[in-house]
Design a protein around this motif. Structure first.
Motif, PDB file in Angstrom:
ATOM      1  N   ASP A 207      16.478   7.909   7.528  1.00 39.52           N
ATOM      2  CA  ASP A 207      17.259   7.842   6.288  1.00 39.52           C
ATOM      3  C   ASP A 207      18.139   6.598   6.257  1.00 39.52           C
ATOM      4  OD1 ASP A 207      16.107  10.079   5.317  1.00 39.52           O
ATOM      5  OD2 ASP A 207      17.730  11.444   5.898  1.00 39.52           O
ATOM      6  N   ASP A 208      18.741   6.303   7.410  1.00 43.38           N
ATOM      7  CA  ASP A 208      19.587   5.101   7.497  1.00 43.38           C
ATOM      8  C   ASP A 208      18.777   3.846   7.268  1.00 43.38           C
ATOM      9  OD1 ASP A 208      21.837   6.413   7.996  1.00 43.38           O
ATOM     10  OD2 ASP A 208      22.066   5.789  10.108  1.00 43.38           O
ATOM     11  N   LYS A 209      17.635   3.819   7.946  1.00 45.28           N
ATOM     12  CA  LYS A 209      16.835   2.603   7.973  1.00 45.28           C
ATOM     13  C   LYS A 209      16.124   2.359   6.641  1.00 45.28           C
ATOM     14  CE  LYS A 209      14.244  -0.502  10.368  1.00 45.28           C
ATOM     15  NZ  LYS A 209      14.727  -1.631  11.116  1.00 45.28           N
ATOM     16  N   PHE A 210      15.596   3.429   6.057  1.00 48.66           N
ATOM     17  CA  PHE A 210      14.774   3.252   4.851  1.00 48.66           C
ATOM     18  C   PHE A 210      15.433   3.840   3.609  1.00 48.66           C
ATOM     19  CE2 PHE A 210      11.756   3.504   8.462  1.00 48.66           C
ATOM     20  CZ  PHE A 210      11.202   2.242   8.360  1.00 48.66           C
ATOM     21  N   GLY A 211      16.739   4.059   3.691  1.00 45.16           N
ATOM     22  CA  GLY A 211      17.465   4.690   2.585  1.00 45.16           C
ATOM     23  C   GLY A 211      17.218   4.015   1.242  1.00 45.16           C
ATOM     24  N   LYS A 212      17.059   2.705   1.286  1.00 46.33           N
ATOM     25  CA  LYS A 212      16.871   1.981   0.031  1.00 46.33           C
ATOM     26  C   LYS A 212      15.444   2.084  -0.489  1.00 46.33           C
ATOM     27  CE  LYS A 212      20.643  -1.256   0.638  1.00 46.33           C
ATOM     28  NZ  LYS A 212      20.958  -2.405   1.471  1.00 46.33           N
ATOM     29  N   ARG A 213      14.548   2.581   0.360  1.00 44.52           N
ATOM     30  CA  ARG A 213      13.158   2.746  -0.076  1.00 44.52           C
ATOM     31  C   ARG A 213      12.773   4.216   0.135  1.00 44.52           C
ATOM     32  NH1 ARG A 213      10.272  -1.661   3.355  1.00 44.52           N
ATOM     33  NH2 ARG A 213      12.045  -1.216   4.702  1.00 44.52           N
ATOM     34  N   PRO A 214      13.192   5.076  -0.807  1.00 44.92           N
ATOM     35  CA  PRO A 214      13.077   6.519  -0.595  1.00 44.92           C
ATOM     36  C   PRO A 214      11.639   6.994  -0.335  1.00 44.92           C
ATOM     37  CG  PRO A 214      13.885   6.010  -2.825  1.00 44.92           C
ATOM     38  CD  PRO A 214      13.860   4.732  -2.074  1.00 44.92           C
TER      39      PRO A 214
END
Lengths: 618, 357
Positions: free
Chosen positions: A193-200
């Motif tokens: 979630d932290d790493k790819f938060g911007k790409r749901p």
């Protein structure tokens, strides 16, 4: 789906498990390995890791040179190495199988992504027949899992191409391993979630893949055993997982605070040292100034310039870059300024094998400069110890006003272990004051005890003076060609470094004070030697281990310790460099054990060699 | 801008700027060190040293705040003779030490003294990069078109075909124009002067020292032992007015004893014209603009040389640009503003942690 062994379902307690993840360099094996590592570490296992990746960023997919591996050993007891051989090999394609299966002992578990065993991939890996069907893997517990297919199915309905979906299959494999070893996936879900938060969509896909792999382990019946490796009994405290490069960067940052001087880091990108630059460049709020120089020479030049100005001038490289820096390092010896040079050693000579480990730059940093040009040399033994030795390097550099070399290596730099977070109060004060008194100032006047010269920095009124690479007159520091002065200055430079021997901890011996055999090591061989010695001591052998953190000068009790054993064995990942120094300095007939394969020693190799010397054989 | 992280002995040091300078009265003598000057008698370096010492008091900078850094070559000795802080480094690398020093200590005034071999041969890479980064240093390159200290080999500025000890049949290497290199490397201040033109040299060094950013000054210097008279054809008193072009910002490019010659642009090329001949008037001449954003004009001037053209001297380019140390400091200030001063204990314990009882 087939399995070659039939065991009743059960949970089995294990002391230690070693897993190797292997796949294409685009398969995310390093990520899978580090996620498993942090999960095991947070669970409380002792861990040790060995990433093993190609220098090529993307070698052709499916090819043998493109295989990337990550080995992690986790344990309920104190461990020192990433394991001689894996208990479990996860092979994501035929090339990964081919390059790694030789290390898997008979009976070891072999998990393969059967989807990847296509005719094309088999041919790229040089398999004439499919090893999954030709019986050549009979000796292993083989689990064929169509990971790609199962993974893609679990991502149904997500707005992604097939290719994008396939990139998440490493999380499916990780999910299987989490189930197999009873680990919780929540930490990894948070990380995703932290790493790819911007790409749901990507975050969702990775999370689904992970959970699907876990569920696959839980609901299918191919794994009959579910394993448990209990937490290790580590000393009380708060821990984190740390690699050597991380600990090095943190140690340098801490040294800046402890020395009360800003850190200036000059560096040119080079494997495996670049991560130190990446990390330090993120510490701007500490006032850390990082400088990506035009070349290795500029990197050390700028660091010397910063030190001249009163900052902590730091530079790092690997062997080829150290070669380029050597003239400037000689200048730092001549002008006697504090400086730390990190060498994260890799396999050479020349470009060698950039991502593979070796400890063969010892003689380079000792002697790779013109004339007699002594520098203190320190070397951490474990990833966590990189922190302590960074502070130690600066303590010596500041107290003795001298450049210091810090020898790490690729194995330490990228390997991880649990690290007990130190409290700031326990760290030493390493600050020194610059000279400011006008009346008593001569730039090459020395402290009678340490022989450190009076170090005044620009900006200090009344102390304007000139330094440089030309020979200095004793005390005044003026240019001097006087023959007797040069002789005296050479001796002074040598004596200054030699005196450090009395200011560093004596070497400690693990095992009997005297006996048949001492195994002497330095750097990253610590884990393998210590494990080998523990193993032999358990069998009643008279074997001890001593490990050098200070390689120039040696601690004051070194000779005494070495002379307390009938034989001395020095295992090194080089062709006998510490061996040469020990024999030359002490006239002790030590013996070398030298393996240079770009890999750390295995415990068994050292045991075998030691037993040969002891005249025992199993 | 205020630099808050820079410390010497724990004391904060403000960045160097005219406003921060104390009003101090120094003279040339204050900048003369106790070391005996050891260049060959008649060497052009004596004049450069004298002009440097002479104009230092005018900066109003305390001498403990001034550092001279040099490489190897005859020029490399200059710091020993300046009664400031000084660092005689290794061949070609002076710009690298200066870059680190200035980054760590923005409060200091940093000079780099170099030569044609030191700067353009072994140290070429560092000249390029210190200039493009706009490191706030004043680099003074003594150009005598020869290796002097090693006793007479060809240098990167030696003319094509030059016979030297190392090139008995003439050098086959095409020389480079130092100022073209500096301009291509994005230096924010570029100038040229001559060792024997003392007033012009003093004035040029003064302008250079006041500029904030990467400053490159070529001084045409005579090595009377190994390359005597290298520049004589146009620098000698009798001919210099006719053979050199004194650049003055905002003024038409005229030269000659009677100021009747000038430089006009014809197509993409400069040409020498005489005012009053063939209908040429002063209005037709190029007007010097050292502040032009793009250095086309400066690059063209840097290619003009005797005997085809009068040799331009003066300031070719002087443009303001944020300096390397300022940009580094801005990032630090921004990071502190965004998240406060770094907390070491928090960083050590960052990432996932667990506690063993």
């Amino acid at each position: 789906m087939t399995t070659t062994r039939e065991i009743e379902p059960q949970t089995q307690e294990l002391d230690r498990v070693t897993i190797r993840f292997a796949g294409d360099s685009g398969d995310g094996m390093q990520l899978t390995g580090t996620q498993f590592t942090r999960t095991a570490a947070v669970y409380g296992n002792d861990i040790s890791t060995l990433p093993d990746f190609p220098a090529e960023i993307r070698a052709p997919a499916g090819s043998l040179p493109g295989v990337s591996g990550f080995q992690i050993s986790f344990s309920s007891t104190d461990i020192h190495t990433p394991g001689d051989e894996p208990d479990v090999l996860v092979a994501m394609n035929p090339a990964a199988l081919k390059t790694n299966v030789g290390d898997l002992p008979a009976g070891g578990a072999l998990i393969v992504n059967s989807d990847a065993f296509t005719a094309a991939n088999l041919s790229k890996a040089g398999y004439a027949a499919n090893p999954l069907t030709d019986g050549s893997l009979k000796q292993y517990a083989l689990f064929e899992i169509p990971i790609s297919t199962l993974n893609e199915r679990s991502l149904d309905g997500l707005d992604m191409t097939s290719k994008q979906k396939d990139l998440t299959k490493n999380f499916f494999a990780l999910g299987i391993m989490f189930w197999l070893y009873g680990r919780d996936y929540d930490g990894t879900v948070r990380w995703i979630d932290d790493k790819f938060g911007k790409r749901p969509v990507i975050a969702e896909a990775n999370t689904r893949a992970l959970k699907a792999g876990y569920a696959f382990g839980e609901t299918t019946e191919i794994f009959h055993t579910h394993y448990r490796v209990a937490p290790a009994h580590l000393a009380p405290g708060t821990y984190r997982n740390i690699t050597g490069n991380e600990a090095t960067a943190l140690g340098m940052l801490a040294a800046s605070k402890l020395a009360k001087r800003p850190l200036f880091y000059g560096s040119y990108p080079i494997t495996p040292a670049s991560d130190i630059l990446h990390q330090l460049s993120g510490y701007k709020s500490f006032g850390v100034k990082t400088f990506q120089a035009e070349d290795e020479i500029a990197a050390i030049g700028a660091a010397i310039g910063a030190s001249y100005g009163g900052a902590l001038g730091l530079t790092a490289s690997s062997g080829p870059g150290i070669a380029l820096k050597s003239e400037a390092l000689g200048l730092a010896v001549m002008v006697e300024l504090p400086l730390v040079v990190i060498d994260v050693q890799r396999a050479g000579p020349s470009t060698g094998m950039p991502t593979k480990t070796e400890q063969a730059d010892l003689l380079q940093v000792m002697f790779g400069r013109n004339s007699d040009s002594p520098v203190p040399v320190v070397a951490p033994a474990t990833p966590g110890e990189c922190f302590d030795l960074a502070i130690e390097a600066w303590r010596l550099a500041l107290k003795y006003v001298t450049p210091v070399v810090y020898l790490s290596d690729a194995f330490l730099a990228t390997g991880a272990e649990p690290w007990k977070i130190p409290s700031l109060e326990d760290l030493p004060d390493i600050s020194v004051r610059n000279w400011t008194e006008k009346e008593t100032f001569h730039p090459y006047d020395r402290d009678p005890k340490t022989l450190a010269r009076k170090w005044a920095v620009p900006g200090t009124p009344g102390l304007e003076h000139r330094i440089g690479g030309l020979e200095k007159a004793d005390i005044s520091g003026n240019v001097s060609y006087d023959p007797d002065n040069h002789h005296r200055m050479q001796l002074l430079r040598q004596a200054k470094v030699a005196r450090i021997a009395d200011d560093v901890p004596e070497i400690e011996v693990f095992g009997p004070d005297r006996g048949d055999l001492l195994i002497l090591g330095w750097g990253s061989t610590y884990g393998a030697i210590r494990s080998a010695v523990e193993r032999m001591q358990a069998q009643g052998r008279s074997v001890a281990h001593a490990h050098l953190r200070h390689l120039n000068p040696f601690p004051s009790n070194t000779e005494k310790v070495l002379r307390s054993y009938r034989r001395v064995l020095i295992p090194e990942v080089n062709l006998g460099q510490l061996l040469m120094l020990i024999r030359a300095q002490f006239l002790i007939d030590a013996e070398g054990y030298n393996r240079v394969r770009g890999k750390p020693f295995r415990i068994a190799e050292i045991v075998e060699q030691a037993e040969k010397i002891l005249g025992v054989g199993d | 801008m205020t630099d808050t992280t820079n410390t010497t002995n724990g004391q904060e040091q403000p960045a160097l700027s005219p406003e921060n300078a104390e009003v101090i009265q120094l003279t040339r003598k204050d900048f003369v060190s106790d070391q005996e000057v050891r260049w060959c008698p008649g060497c052009g370096d004596y004049s450069i040293l004298a002009q440097t010492q002479k104009q230092m008091p005018d900066f109003g900078v305390p001498k403990e705040k001034i550092v001279f850094i040099s490489g190897i070559g005859c020029s490399g000795r200059l710091p020993y003779y300046m009664n400031t802080y000084g660092f005689h480094t290794i061949h070609g690398r002076a710009p690298t030490l200066a870059t680190g020093l200035k980054a760590a200590r923005p409060d200091l005034m940093v000079w780099v003294i170099t030569g044609d071999g030191d700067a353009l041969s072994i140290g070429g890479n560092h000249v390029l990069h210190s200039m493009r980064r706009n490191v706030d240093i004043t680099m003074v390159m003594f150009n005598n078109r020869i290796y002097g200290l090693t006793k007479g080999q060809a240098s990167p500025t030696s003319e094509f075909g030059k016979r030297t000890k190392s090139t008995p049949a003439g050098t086959v290497d095409t020389p480079i124009q130092p100022l073209t290199v500096a301009l291509a490397a994005e230096a924010s201040f570029v100038a040229r002067s001559v060792d024997t033109h003392t007033e012009h040299l003093q004035h040029t060094l003064q302008r250079a020292g006041l500029h904030h950013g990467s400053t490159f000054v070529e001084v045409l210097q005579n090595c009377n032992i190994f390359n005597d008279g290298a520049w004589r054809d146009f620098t000698d008193r009798e001919v210099r007015e006719d053979r050199m072009l004194l650049l003055e910002h905002g003024k038409p490019m005229t030269f000659g004893k009677d100021r009747d010659k000038g430089i006009r642009l014809r197509g993409l090329h400069p040409e020498v014209v005489t005012i009053g001949e063939n209908g040429v008037s002063e209005a037709d001449l190029l007007v010097h603009d050292e502040t032009a954003e793009e250095p086309y004009l400066a690059l063209m001037l840097s290619r003009m040389f005797w005997p085809e053209f009068p040799v331009p001297v003066g300031v070719f380019r002087a443009v303001p640009r944020p300096t390397h140390d300022q940009l580094i400091q801005q990032q630090i200030s921004a990071a502190v503003a965004a998240s406060g001063e770094g907390d070491l204990a928090a960083v050590l314990a960052s990432g996932e942690t667990w506690t063993v009882e």
